[in-house]
Design a protein around this motif. Structure first.
Motif, PDB file in Angstrom:
ATOM      1  N   LEU A   1       0.071  -3.530  -5.224  1.00  0.00           N
ATOM      2  CA  LEU A   1       0.817  -2.463  -5.886  1.00  0.00           C
ATOM      3  C   LEU A   1      -0.069  -1.562  -6.743  1.00  0.00           C
ATOM      4  CD1 LEU A   1       4.059  -4.388  -6.928  1.00  0.00           C
ATOM      5  CD2 LEU A   1       3.701  -2.879  -4.956  1.00  0.00           C
ATOM      6  N   LYS A   2      -1.249  -2.027  -7.108  1.00  0.00           N
ATOM      7  CA  LYS A   2      -2.145  -1.202  -7.918  1.00  0.00           C
ATOM      8  C   LYS A   2      -2.995  -0.288  -7.044  1.00  0.00           C
ATOM      9  CE  LYS A   2      -5.688  -1.295 -11.513  1.00  0.00           C
ATOM     10  NZ  LYS A   2      -6.504  -2.126 -12.437  1.00  0.00           N
ATOM     11  N   THR A   3      -3.576  -0.852  -5.975  1.00  0.00           N
ATOM     12  CA  THR A   3      -4.500  -0.072  -5.141  1.00  0.00           C
ATOM     13  C   THR A   3      -3.834   0.564  -3.927  1.00  0.00           C
ATOM     14  OG1 THR A   3      -5.107  -2.000  -3.792  1.00  0.00           O
ATOM     15  CG2 THR A   3      -6.365  -1.620  -5.821  1.00  0.00           C
ATOM     16  N   GLY A   4      -2.651   0.053  -3.531  1.00  0.00           N
ATOM     17  CA  GLY A   4      -1.990   0.571  -2.340  1.00  0.00           C
ATOM     18  C   GLY A   4      -2.497  -0.042  -1.044  1.00  0.00           C
ATOM     19  N   VAL A   5      -3.491  -0.925  -1.131  1.00  0.00           N
ATOM     20  CA  VAL A   5      -4.015  -1.590   0.056  1.00  0.00           C
ATOM     21  C   VAL A   5      -2.935  -2.500   0.636  1.00  0.00           C
ATOM     22  CG1 VAL A   5      -5.716  -3.261   0.898  1.00  0.00           C
ATOM     23  CG2 VAL A   5      -6.403  -1.485  -0.708  1.00  0.00           C
TER      24      VAL A   5
ATOM     25  N   ARG B   1      -0.862  -7.124  -8.917  1.00  0.00           N
ATOM     26  CA  ARG B   1       0.388  -7.634  -8.349  1.00  0.00           C
ATOM     27  C   ARG B   1       0.452  -7.323  -6.858  1.00  0.00           C
ATOM     28  NH1 ARG B   1       4.525  -4.786 -10.263  1.00  0.00           N
ATOM     29  NH2 ARG B   1       6.099  -6.360  -9.812  1.00  0.00           N
ATOM     30  N   LEU B   2       0.841  -8.333  -6.089  1.00  0.00           N
ATOM     31  CA  LEU B   2       1.025  -8.183  -4.647  1.00  0.00           C
ATOM     32  C   LEU B   2       2.508  -8.246  -4.320  1.00  0.00           C
ATOM     33  CD1 LEU B   2      -1.793 -10.578  -3.344  1.00  0.00           C
ATOM     34  CD2 LEU B   2      -1.951  -8.131  -3.861  1.00  0.00           C
ATOM     35  N   GLN B   3       2.940  -7.376  -3.414  1.00  0.00           N
ATOM     36  CA  GLN B   3       4.337  -7.353  -2.992  1.00  0.00           C
ATOM     37  C   GLN B   3       4.443  -7.858  -1.556  1.00  0.00           C
ATOM     38  OE1 GLN B   3       7.289  -3.980  -3.748  1.00  0.00           O
ATOM     39  NE2 GLN B   3       6.756  -3.624  -1.605  1.00  0.00           N
TER      40      GLN B   3
END
Length: 256
Positions: free
Chosen positions: A60-64, A83-85
Motif C-alpha cells: 500500500l505504500k509503494t504500489g508494488v 502494509r500489504l493488502q
C-alpha cells in the motif's frame, strides 16, 4: 641525496586487513538489506487450509503488486512497517503489517458473497474484475487436484459432481461469454461498419446481429482482414429478402 623511508611491512598488512574486513562488512550489510526487501509467504483458505491462487498482494505504500501462485506462494518487495493488502474475489480483503521477514502464512476468510452471478451482474463488472472472477471460477471448477503427499495429479469426483464445482463451471461459461462479447464489441463497432457501408439505424442493428464475427476470427484478423470481412458480409446482407431480414432476432441488452 636524501634516502626515502620505507613503510614497515607490518603496517601495510594491518591496513590491508582493515580494508578487507571493511569490504566484507559492506557486502554482508548489503546482503541483509537485499533480504529484508523481499517478503515471502503463502496464502491459504481459512476453513480448508487449501492454497489460494491468483490472490493479489499489494504494497500500500509503494504500489508494488504481486500474485500468489498455484501453491499459494508469493513474494513481494517490502520493508518493515509497510502494509500489504491481500485481495481475492469472494474473500474478505485483509492487510498485514511487515514486522519481520520470516515466511508468512496468510489465511483468508470467505466474505459470504453469492456464488451465483446473473448476466446483469456480469455485464456490470469492470474488465479487471471480470478477469479475476474468471480465474476464480477456473480454480473452483477444476476436477483434478495435485496431492503433495501422494504425488502426481488425481481425479476428484467431489469437485466434478459437487455443487460448488458445477456452479463454478456454469459461472465460468457465463463469464467467458461476456469476455468474448467485449472482445468482439471492441472491434466490430458501428463506427467501423458505417465508415465502409451506408448502413444505419435498424438495418445496422440487423446486419451486426446477423454477421457478428467470432472471437477466434478477430484474434488473428488485422484491420485489413476486418475491413474485407465487413465488405463481403455487407454484400450478403444486401442480398437478403425482406422475409429473411424479418427473421433476424436482435438480442435485448440491459442498459449500462
Amino acid at each position: 641525496m636524501q634516502r626515502q623511508r620505507s613503510i614497515p611491512s607490518t603496517k601495510v598488512n594491518v591496513v590491508i586487513k582493515a580494508l578487507y574486513v571493511f569490504l566484507l562488512l559492506g557486502i554482508a550489510a548489503s546482503h541483509v538489506a537485499a533480504q529484508d526487501s523481499l517478503l515471502t509467504g503463502y496464502v491459504l483458505e481459512l476453513d480448508s487450509g487449501e492454497p489460494l491462487q491468483y490472490v493479489e498482494i499489494k504494497n500500500l505504500k509503494t504500489g508494488v503488486a504481486a500474485e500468489s501462485l498455484e501453491d499459494g506462494r508469493f513474494s513481494i518487495a517490502a520493508k518493515k512497517n509497510e502494509r500489504l493488502q491481500f485481495e481475492y474475489p469472494g474473500y474478505r480483503t485483509d492487510t498485514l503489517v511487515v514486522i519481520e521477514f520470516t515466511i508468512k502464512r496468510v489465511y483468508m476468510a470467505p466474505d459470504g458473497s453469492a456464488i451465483q452471478l446473473d448476466e446483469v451482474q456480469i455485464q456490470a463488472m469492470t474488465d479487471s474484475r471480470l478477469d479475476a472472477e474468471l480465474k476464480r471460477a477456473e480454480v473452483e471448477g477444476q476436477f483434478t487436484e495435485t496431492s503433495q503427499q501422494r504425488g502426481g495429479v488425481r481425479i476428484s469426483p467431489s469437485r466434478w459432481f459437487g455443487k460448488t464445482g458445477r456452479q463454478a463451471r456454469q459461472r465460468h461459461e457465463m463469464l467467458l461469454a461476456e469476455k468474448e462479447r467485449r472482445q468482439i464489441d471492441a472491434r466490430f463497432t458501428p463506427e467501423a461498419i458505417m465508415a465502409i457501408t451506408p448502413l444505419k439505424g435498424e438495418d445496422l442493428e440487423l446486419y451486426m446481429t446477423k454477421y457478428r464475427p467470432t472471437v477466434e476470427f478477430l484474434t488473428t484478423a488485422n484491420e485489413s482482414d476486418l475491413r474485407l470481412y465487413i465488405m463481403d458480409t455487407y454484400a450478403k446482407f444486401k442480398a437478403l429478402t425482406p422475409k429473411q431480414r424479418s427473421e433476424i432476432k436482435i438480442p435485448e441488452r440491459e442498459s449500462r
